[in-house]
Design a protein around this motif. Sequence first.
Motif, PDB file in Angstrom:
ATOM      1  N   ASP A  95       0.765  -1.348  -0.047  1.00  0.00           N
ATOM      2  CA  ASP A  95       0.030   0.072   0.047  1.00  0.00           C
ATOM      3  C   ASP A  95       1.000   1.212   0.023  1.00  0.00           C
ATOM      4  OD1 ASP A  95      -2.524  -1.460   0.081  1.00  0.00           O
ATOM      5  OD2 ASP A  95      -2.701  -1.306   2.198  1.00  0.00           O
ATOM      6  N   ILE A  96       1.837   1.100   0.819  1.00  0.00           N
ATOM      7  CA  ILE A  96       2.827   2.623   0.893  1.00  0.00           C
ATOM      8  C   ILE A  96       3.594   2.563  -0.438  1.00  0.00           C
ATOM      9  CG2 ILE A  96       5.004   3.127   1.796  1.00  0.00           C
ATOM     10  CD1 ILE A  96       3.970   1.969   4.544  1.00  0.00           C
ATOM     11  N   GLU A  97       4.056   1.483  -1.178  1.00  0.00           N
ATOM     12  CA  GLU A  97       4.746   1.817  -2.417  1.00  0.00           C
ATOM     13  C   GLU A  97       3.836   2.067  -3.550  1.00  0.00           C
ATOM     14  OE1 GLU A  97       8.047  -1.694  -1.250  1.00  0.00           O
ATOM     15  OE2 GLU A  97       6.473  -2.526  -2.498  1.00  0.00           O
ATOM     16  N   ARG A  98       2.632   1.891  -3.349  1.00  0.00           N
ATOM     17  CA  ARG A  98       1.830   2.444  -4.261  1.00  0.00           C
ATOM     18  C   ARG A  98       1.060   3.939  -4.095  1.00  0.00           C
ATOM     19  NH1 ARG A  98      -3.729   1.801  -3.427  1.00  0.00           N
ATOM     20  NH2 ARG A  98      -4.285   0.344  -1.890  1.00  0.00           N
ATOM     21  N   ARG A  99       1.593   4.302  -3.025  1.00  0.00           N
ATOM     22  CA  ARG A  99       1.154   5.774  -2.643  1.00  0.00           C
ATOM     23  C   ARG A  99      -0.228   5.455  -2.175  1.00  0.00           C
ATOM     24  NH1 ARG A  99       5.968   5.717  -2.726  1.00  0.00           N
ATOM     25  NH2 ARG A  99       7.351   7.181  -3.713  1.00  0.00           N
ATOM     26  N   GLY A 100      -0.779   4.553  -1.244  1.00  0.00           N
ATOM     27  CA  GLY A 100      -2.203   4.287  -1.055  1.00  0.00           C
ATOM     28  C   GLY A 100      -2.318   4.292   0.477  1.00  0.00           C
ATOM     29  N   LEU A 109       8.054   3.223  16.801  1.00  0.00           N
ATOM     30  CA  LEU A 109       8.842   3.775  15.846  1.00  0.00           C
ATOM     31  C   LEU A 109       8.068   3.489  14.284  1.00  0.00           C
ATOM     32  CD1 LEU A 109      12.510   2.992  16.852  1.00  0.00           C
ATOM     33  CD2 LEU A 109      11.497   5.299  16.271  1.00  0.00           C
ATOM     34  N   ALA A 110       7.617   2.166  14.132  1.00  0.00           N
ATOM     35  CA  ALA A 110       7.004   1.719  12.939  1.00  0.00           C
ATOM     36  C   ALA A 110       5.599   2.456  12.743  1.00  0.00           C
ATOM     37  CB  ALA A 110       6.724   0.122  12.920  1.00  0.00           C
ATOM     38  N   TYR A 111       4.791   2.735  13.848  1.00  0.00           N
ATOM     39  CA  TYR A 111       3.783   3.459  13.740  1.00  0.00           C
ATOM     40  C   TYR A 111       3.871   4.734  13.517  1.00  0.00           C
ATOM     41  CZ  TYR A 111      -0.757   5.305  15.263  1.00  0.00           C
ATOM     42  OH  TYR A 111      -2.011   6.197  15.326  1.00  0.00           O
ATOM     43  N   THR A 112       4.800   5.466  14.057  1.00  0.00           N
ATOM     44  CA  THR A 112       5.137   6.939  13.859  1.00  0.00           C
ATOM     45  C   THR A 112       5.875   7.028  12.186  1.00  0.00           C
ATOM     46  OG1 THR A 112       5.707   7.314  16.237  1.00  0.00           O
ATOM     47  CG2 THR A 112       6.527   9.037  14.727  1.00  0.00           C
ATOM     48  N   HIS A 113       6.533   5.981  11.806  1.00  0.00           N
ATOM     49  CA  HIS A 113       7.021   6.185  10.665  1.00  0.00           C
ATOM     50  C   HIS A 113       6.044   6.078   9.273  1.00  0.00           C
ATOM     51  CE1 HIS A 113       9.617   5.173   7.064  1.00  0.00           C
ATOM     52  NE2 HIS A 113       9.054   4.292   6.760  1.00  0.00           N
ATOM     53  N   ILE A 114       4.968   5.368   9.807  1.00  0.00           N
ATOM     54  CA  ILE A 114       3.931   5.226   8.931  1.00  0.00           C
ATOM     55  C   ILE A 114       2.630   6.402   8.812  1.00  0.00           C
ATOM     56  CG2 ILE A 114       1.923   3.667   8.117  1.00  0.00           C
ATOM     57  CD1 ILE A 114       3.607   1.457   9.157  1.00  0.00           C
ATOM     58  N   LYS A 115       2.595   6.880  10.023  1.00  0.00           N
ATOM     59  CA  LYS A 115       1.704   7.942  10.050  1.00  0.00           C
ATOM     60  C   LYS A 115       2.532   9.340   9.462  1.00  0.00           C
ATOM     61  CE  LYS A 115      -1.664   8.152  12.118  1.00  0.00           C
ATOM     62  NZ  LYS A 115      -3.134   7.834  11.326  1.00  0.00           N
ATOM     63  N   ALA A 116       3.818   9.438   9.533  1.00  0.00           N
ATOM     64  CA  ALA A 116       4.546  10.447   8.834  1.00  0.00           C
ATOM     65  C   ALA A 116       4.516  10.234   7.340  1.00  0.00           C
ATOM     66  CB  ALA A 116       5.979  10.721   9.340  1.00  0.00           C
ATOM     67  N   TYR A 117       4.352   9.110   6.969  1.00  0.00           N
ATOM     68  CA  TYR A 117       4.108   8.814   5.515  1.00  0.00           C
ATOM     69  C   TYR A 117       2.863   9.420   5.238  1.00  0.00           C
ATOM     70  CZ  TYR A 117       1.792   6.171   1.947  1.00  0.00           C
ATOM     71  OH  TYR A 117       0.990   5.689   0.912  1.00  0.00           O
ATOM     72  N   GLU A 118       1.883   9.091   6.128  1.00  0.00           N
ATOM     73  CA  GLU A 118       0.374   9.518   5.637  1.00  0.00           C
ATOM     74  C   GLU A 118       0.445  11.059   5.520  1.00  0.00           C
ATOM     75  OE1 GLU A 118      -2.169   7.930   8.622  1.00  0.00           O
ATOM     76  OE2 GLU A 118      -2.286   6.055   7.582  1.00  0.00           O
ATOM     77  N   GLN A 119       1.204  11.820   6.475  1.00  0.00           N
ATOM     78  CA  GLN A 119       1.398  13.211   6.470  1.00  0.00           C
ATOM     79  C   GLN A 119       1.974  13.768   5.148  1.00  0.00           C
ATOM     80  OE1 GLN A 119       0.342  15.664   8.927  1.00  0.00           O
ATOM     81  NE2 GLN A 119      -0.830  13.933   9.857  1.00  0.00           N
ATOM     82  N   ARG A 120       2.735  13.063   4.578  1.00  0.00           N
ATOM     83  CA  ARG A 120       3.282  13.395   3.478  1.00  0.00           C
ATOM     84  C   ARG A 120       2.333  13.114   2.402  1.00  0.00           C
ATOM     85  NH1 ARG A 120       9.102  11.201   2.157  1.00  0.00           N
ATOM     86  NH2 ARG A 120       9.036  12.939   0.711  1.00  0.00           N
ATOM     87  N   LEU A 121       1.788  11.907   2.488  1.00  0.00           N
ATOM     88  CA  LEU A 121       0.845  11.702   1.311  1.00  0.00           C
ATOM     89  C   LEU A 121      -0.142  12.698   1.338  1.00  0.00           C
ATOM     90  CD1 LEU A 121      -0.089   9.323  -0.724  1.00  0.00           C
ATOM     91  CD2 LEU A 121      -1.416   8.366   1.021  1.00  0.00           C
TER      92      LEU A 121
END
Length: 314
Positions: A264-269, A296-308
């Motif tokens: 999901d992350i790799e396809r920008r979803g 750390l993993a949770y924060t990393h993915i939530k930061a990805y969501e912010q950038r998305l």
Amino acid sequence: MSDPRILVLGAGGIGGYFGGRLAEAGADVTFLVRQGRQKLLEERGLRIESQFGNVELDVKTILASDAEADYDAVILTCKAYDLDDAIKTIAPALAPSGFVLPLLNGVAHIDILNEAFGRNRVLGGSARIQVTVTEDGVVRQLNDWRAITIGEQSGEISNRVETLKAMLDKARGVEVHTVTDIMQRMWEKLVHLATAAAMTCLMRANVGEIVRTPDGEKIFIGLLDTVSDIAAAYGYRPSSEFLETYRRTFSHRDSLYTTSMLRDIERRGRTEVDHIIGFMLQKASGTGLDVQTLLLAYTHIKAYEQRLAAGRLT
């Protein structure tokens, strides 16, 4: 009971695969889909590519606006973040005596479905499969995982569970298990998913790539133990057989195994991070366990969501 009329919400990876296999075996299956997917299915059929046999099927489809209370069973395969909308969509289609079989990741959805439909109308379910949908709509199985596990929340083996098993037993490329401890099995799957998703998303790598680093295996197994301890705090300690299996899985240097969350992350979803990793962090509160890797993993993915959300991903 006689074979039920089955409605599958969506014809994506999990719904397309298991619903398609049921239809191939002669079951009365209809897919509730969006207009774009309906058009593709009408033009090209439901296509499955799998080591257990490729298939191209003409299948029945409806849109949400067409739903009537005709279906004895609804197989629910939506993403967790779409659950509220999914409930509104399937409610008009469910017959008065009908039931729901959810094949979502995690366990948080069970209480929500119980509140919406009543506990006696909601089965527990779990799917172990790696599958994706290609850009041209093909449901593609990625490895030999093909198991579906079902059971009543009460622990009984009911007529409807036995009927579903008999139908799935006829389907090619499916392994079906009926159990008396479905919530234990669902918690075990959640332990597996939370561990695998946290590590593969945090490292942006598959299992083998992580394990081949100097400390990857140690971190992986340490997280598995931590997440297992969280489940144990709620009465669902994973079995020794489960832990042995996943210690091997997360130690395999040549493994290509990745997770749907990373895809999901790799396809920008969007991701199910809150339903899986966030849920585990909530449950860890007050246990005294060291959940730094999970955090750390949770924060990393939530930061990805912010950038998305900000449109800053290229």
